[in-house]
Design a protein around this motif. Sequence first.
Motif, PDB file in Angstrom:
ATOM      1  N   ALA A  37     -13.893   7.738 -11.683  1.00  0.00           N
ATOM      2  CA  ALA A  37     -13.021   6.610 -12.024  1.00  0.00           C
ATOM      3  C   ALA A  37     -11.571   6.927 -11.669  1.00  0.00           C
ATOM      4  N   LEU A  38     -11.115   8.117 -12.007  1.00  0.00           N
ATOM      5  CA  LEU A  38      -9.727   8.493 -11.721  1.00  0.00           C
ATOM      6  C   LEU A  38      -9.469   8.633 -10.226  1.00  0.00           C
ATOM      7  N   ALA A  39     -10.488   9.011  -9.457  1.00  0.00           N
ATOM      8  CA  ALA A  39     -10.332   9.114  -8.005  1.00  0.00           C
ATOM      9  C   ALA A  39     -10.025   7.748  -7.398  1.00  0.00           C
ATOM     10  N   SER A  40     -10.478   6.689  -8.038  1.00  0.00           N
ATOM     11  CA  SER A  40     -10.212   5.333  -7.548  1.00  0.00           C
ATOM     12  C   SER A  40      -8.734   4.984  -7.614  1.00  0.00           C
ATOM     13  N   LEU A  41      -7.969   5.689  -8.436  1.00  0.00           N
ATOM     14  CA  LEU A  41      -6.530   5.427  -8.518  1.00  0.00           C
ATOM     15  C   LEU A  41      -5.836   5.665  -7.182  1.00  0.00           C
ATOM     16  N   GLU A  42      -6.403   6.543  -6.360  1.00  0.00           N
ATOM     17  CA  GLU A  42      -5.795   6.834  -5.063  1.00  0.00           C
ATOM     18  C   GLU A  42      -5.821   5.616  -4.139  1.00  0.00           C
ATOM     19  N   ASP A  43      -6.732   4.677  -4.370  1.00  0.00           N
ATOM     20  CA  ASP A  43      -6.828   3.482  -3.540  1.00  0.00           C
ATOM     21  C   ASP A  43      -5.731   2.472  -3.855  1.00  0.00           C
ATOM     22  N   VAL A  44      -5.127   2.569  -5.008  1.00  0.00           N
ATOM     23  CA  VAL A  44      -4.150   1.566  -5.444  1.00  0.00           C
ATOM     24  C   VAL A  44      -2.909   1.585  -4.552  1.00  0.00           C
ATOM     25  N   ALA A  45      -2.415   2.744  -4.199  1.00  0.00           N
ATOM     26  CA  ALA A  45      -1.173   2.840  -3.419  1.00  0.00           C
ATOM     27  C   ALA A  45      -1.296   2.141  -2.067  1.00  0.00           C
ATOM     28  N   ALA A  46      -2.455   2.195  -1.439  1.00  0.00           N
ATOM     29  CA  ALA A  46      -2.639   1.608  -0.118  1.00  0.00           C
ATOM     30  C   ALA A  46      -3.014   0.130  -0.182  1.00  0.00           C
ATOM     31  N   ALA A  47      -3.386  -0.365  -1.344  1.00  0.00           N
ATOM     32  CA  ALA A  47      -3.846  -1.751  -1.482  1.00  0.00           C
ATOM     33  C   ALA A  47      -2.670  -2.701  -1.642  1.00  0.00           C
ATOM     34  N   PRO A  48      -2.823  -3.933  -1.187  1.00  0.00           N
ATOM     35  CA  PRO A  48      -1.778  -4.936  -1.430  1.00  0.00           C
ATOM     36  C   PRO A  48      -1.603  -5.155  -2.935  1.00  0.00           C
ATOM     37  N   VAL A  49      -0.406  -5.457  -3.340  1.00  0.00           N
ATOM     38  CA  VAL A  49      -0.103  -5.643  -4.764  1.00  0.00           C
ATOM     39  C   VAL A  49      -1.016  -6.699  -5.382  1.00  0.00           C
ATOM     40  N   ALA A  50      -1.372  -7.717  -4.627  1.00  0.00           N
ATOM     41  CA  ALA A  50      -2.235  -8.778  -5.149  1.00  0.00           C
ATOM     42  C   ALA A  50      -3.611  -8.241  -5.557  1.00  0.00           C
ATOM     43  N   ASP A  51      -4.022  -7.106  -4.997  1.00  0.00           N
ATOM     44  CA  ASP A  51      -5.331  -6.521  -5.314  1.00  0.00           C
ATOM     45  C   ASP A  51      -5.273  -5.489  -6.438  1.00  0.00           C
ATOM     46  N   HIS A  52      -4.085  -5.128  -6.897  1.00  0.00           N
ATOM     47  CA  HIS A  52      -3.959  -4.077  -7.912  1.00  0.00           C
ATOM     48  C   HIS A  52      -4.675  -4.435  -9.207  1.00  0.00           C
ATOM     49  N   GLY A  53      -4.567  -5.654  -9.660  1.00  0.00           N
ATOM     50  CA  GLY A  53      -5.218  -6.060 -10.909  1.00  0.00           C
ATOM     51  C   GLY A  53      -6.719  -5.830 -10.854  1.00  0.00           C
ATOM     52  N   GLU A  54      -7.341  -6.222  -9.761  1.00  0.00           N
ATOM     53  CA  GLU A  54      -8.784  -6.034  -9.606  1.00  0.00           C
ATOM     54  C   GLU A  54      -9.147  -4.552  -9.564  1.00  0.00           C
ATOM     55  N   LEU A  55      -8.334  -3.750  -8.867  1.00  0.00           N
ATOM     56  CA  LEU A  55      -8.597  -2.310  -8.812  1.00  0.00           C
ATOM     57  C   LEU A  55      -8.474  -1.677 -10.193  1.00  0.00           C
ATOM     58  N   TYR A  56      -7.402  -2.028 -10.924  1.00  0.00           N
ATOM     59  CA  TYR A  56      -7.228  -1.472 -12.272  1.00  0.00           C
ATOM     60  C   TYR A  56      -8.343  -1.917 -13.207  1.00  0.00           C
ATOM     61  N   ALA A  57      -8.804  -3.160 -13.070  1.00  0.00           N
ATOM     62  CA  ALA A  57      -9.915  -3.640 -13.899  1.00  0.00           C
ATOM     63  C   ALA A  57     -11.184  -2.832 -13.605  1.00  0.00           C
TER      64      ALA A  57
END
Length: 90
Positions: A37-57
């Motif tokens: 789960a924590l490894a998925s945090l690395e994807d947030v920086a490269a994702a568009p801001v509009a996708d951050h909510g879905e990634l954090y969820a």
Amino acid sequence: MTEPNNSLVPQDESPGPPEVQWPDAANPTGDPLVDRALASLEDVAAAPVADHGELYAGIHDSLLEALDAEPGLPSAPQTSSSDPRPEGDR
């Protein structure tokens, strides 16, 4: 009379937004479900801001799954969100 402009920024260029300082990768916890789960945090920086909510969820849901898991047992299989009925009712 006009005042001199001693600004270091040229008039035709405005400064952009400040650069975001992302934290370093999470340290391993020793729990494979939490580490995944924590490894998925690395994807947030490269994702568009509009996708951050879905990634954090998704990360939140993965951490909840890790909390609900019995220590030493494999995690429960993911159920399809399109069929919310329990396994025995299908």
